[in-house]
Design an enzyme around this catalytic site. Structure first.
Site, PDB file in Angstrom:
ATOM      1  N   ALA A   1       0.840  -1.197   0.000  1.00 33.59           N
ATOM      2  CA  ALA A   1       0.000   0.000   0.000  1.00 33.59           C
ATOM      3  C   ALA A   1       0.871   1.241   0.000  1.00 33.59           C
ATOM      4  O   ALA A   1       1.919   1.279   0.657  1.00 33.59           O
ATOM      5  CB  ALA A   1      -0.912   0.028   1.216  1.00 33.59           C
ATOM      6  N   ASP A   2       0.444   2.240  -0.740  1.00 33.70           N
ATOM      7  CA  ASP A   2       1.096   3.543  -0.693  1.00 33.70           C
ATOM      8  C   ASP A   2       0.363   4.508   0.222  1.00 33.70           C
ATOM      9  O   ASP A   2       0.970   5.415   0.770  1.00 33.70           O
ATOM     10  CB  ASP A   2       1.204   4.118  -2.102  1.00 33.70           C
ATOM     11  CG  ASP A   2       2.279   3.406  -2.909  1.00 33.70           C
ATOM     12  OD1 ASP A   2       3.405   3.920  -2.970  1.00 33.70           O
ATOM     13  OD2 ASP A   2       1.996   2.322  -3.449  1.00 33.70           O
TER      14      ASP A   2
END
Length: 367
Positions: free
Chosen positions: A253-254
């Site tokens: 995930a960013d």
């Protein structure tokens, strides 16, 4: 020897140029914030944790060299000048790439610490400088420790759903391993934990067009570490879930919004849709630094758009007719209700709906 995306000792910072992989293994010197900004923006270094580390370490590098003293453009005494310098550099570094939140979170933590330290009676500029550098240097060890915890939590949850003693097959996307972090990895940390327990049958990694982080980086990393892996085309993922006995999809995930909506490499959303159809648990592996409780949902996450040439060309070879219009978002947002396995943090595995409370509880406890 494990791959390293970052090599740091006080006064020296180098990054593995990931644009050259897998053909060349070359470390590039980073001499300050401008070079770090360029490396992040061009994706020589990528992955939300690694972006945060390189950005912060470039600031530590400049501070160790004496930057930020009176005469650097700051005003007032040495402490005020140092504070002003750090703030200017953080603001600059935060413009490199907008979607990944880790650098924003670490910048805010540093600002908070800086406010506390600078208010300490009698603190001198050299003492403040040393505290800032030590704080930043501690991020390397913390990132690896967090990743190992993520690996243990995620592996445990996946195996809880599997028959006793059975080995599992995992599908992953983009690159979330040592090349994207200080070491071990987030989603690939879960893969490593499964492999270390002898419970990984195979990991399927997507090529991850258009920048091919899966084929260039993840496949390279898995082969390097002796982990059984199979590369698949992005367009083969749904078929692989049906034909290859995939037990879980695990991605990184960013940025994770407060409701669990998750921005990750483009193509993640369609994997979640396919996983839901095939009843395959879908996990997001994200350190708490990737969670952004200030954003209520994924609609508020800024999505970076990359140059069209990254889609139309590959290593200088033209793959599309000149003049074609291109839409090239670097990320997409997966709705929280498709994250059926859970969000795996260093604190445990949480249903997306429980994430906000978990973050608030840890923040109240000073974690």
């Amino acid at each position: 020897m494990a791959l390293e995306s970052i090599r740091y000792r006080r006064g020296s910072l180098s990054i593995l140029n990931q644009l050259l992989l897998p053909e060349q293994l070359r470390y590039e010197r980073v001499d300050g914030a401008e070079r770090a900004w360029a490396a992040i923006n061009s994706m020589e270094v990528r992955g939300a944790p690694a972006i945060a580390l390189v950005g912060c370490l470039s600031l530590a590098l400049e501070l160790a060299a004496g930057a930020g003293a009176d005469g650097d453009g700051g005003a007032g005494d040495g402490v005020a000048a140092l504070e002003a310098f750090v703030e200017r550099r953080l603001r600059f570094l935060l413009t490199a790439r907008p979607t990944a939140v880790n650098l924003h979170r670490e910048a805010e933590r540093l600002r908070e610490r800086l406010r506390g330290w600078s208010g300490s009676p009698g603190i001198t500029a050299p003492e403040l400088r040393e505290r800032i550098i030590e704080h930043i240097e501690g991020l390397l060890a913390k990132d690896r420790e967090d990743n190992e915890r993520i690996g243990a939590h995620g592996a445990g949850d996946i195996l809880r759903r599997a028959p006793p003693g059975a080995a599992v097959t995992v599908l992953t996307h983009c690159n979330t391993g040592s090349l994207a972090t200080a070491g071990y990895g987030t989603a690939l940390g879960i893969v490593r934990a499964l492999h270390g327990q002898g419970r990984l049958r195979r990991v399927l990694c997507t090529e991850t067009r258009p920048y091919n982080q899966g084929s260039r980086l993840t496949a390279f990393e898995l082969l390097h570490d002796g982990i059984p892996a199979t590369l698949i085309a992005d367009s083969a993922a749904a078929a692989a879930m049906r034909e290859c006995g995939v037990d879980a999809v695990v991605v990184g995930a960013d940025r994770v919004a407060a409701n669990g909506d998750t921005a990750n490499k483009i193509g993640t959303f369609q994997l979640a849709v396919a996983a839901r159809h095939h009843r395959v648990p879908f996990y997001v592996a994200a350190p708490s630094a990737s969670c952004d409780p200030a954003l209520p949902c994924g609609a508020h996450i800024p999505i970076e758009e990359r140059p069209g040439r990254e889609l139309t060309h590959l290593q200088g070879l033209c793959l599309a007719p000149p003049g074609i219009d291109v839409w090239n978002p670097a990320f997409d947002v997966t709705p929280h209700d498709l994250i059926t396995g859970g969000i795996v943090t260093e604190w445990g595995v949480f249903p997306p709906g429980d994430l906000r409370r978990a973050l608030a509880d840890r923040a109240a406890g000073g974690q």
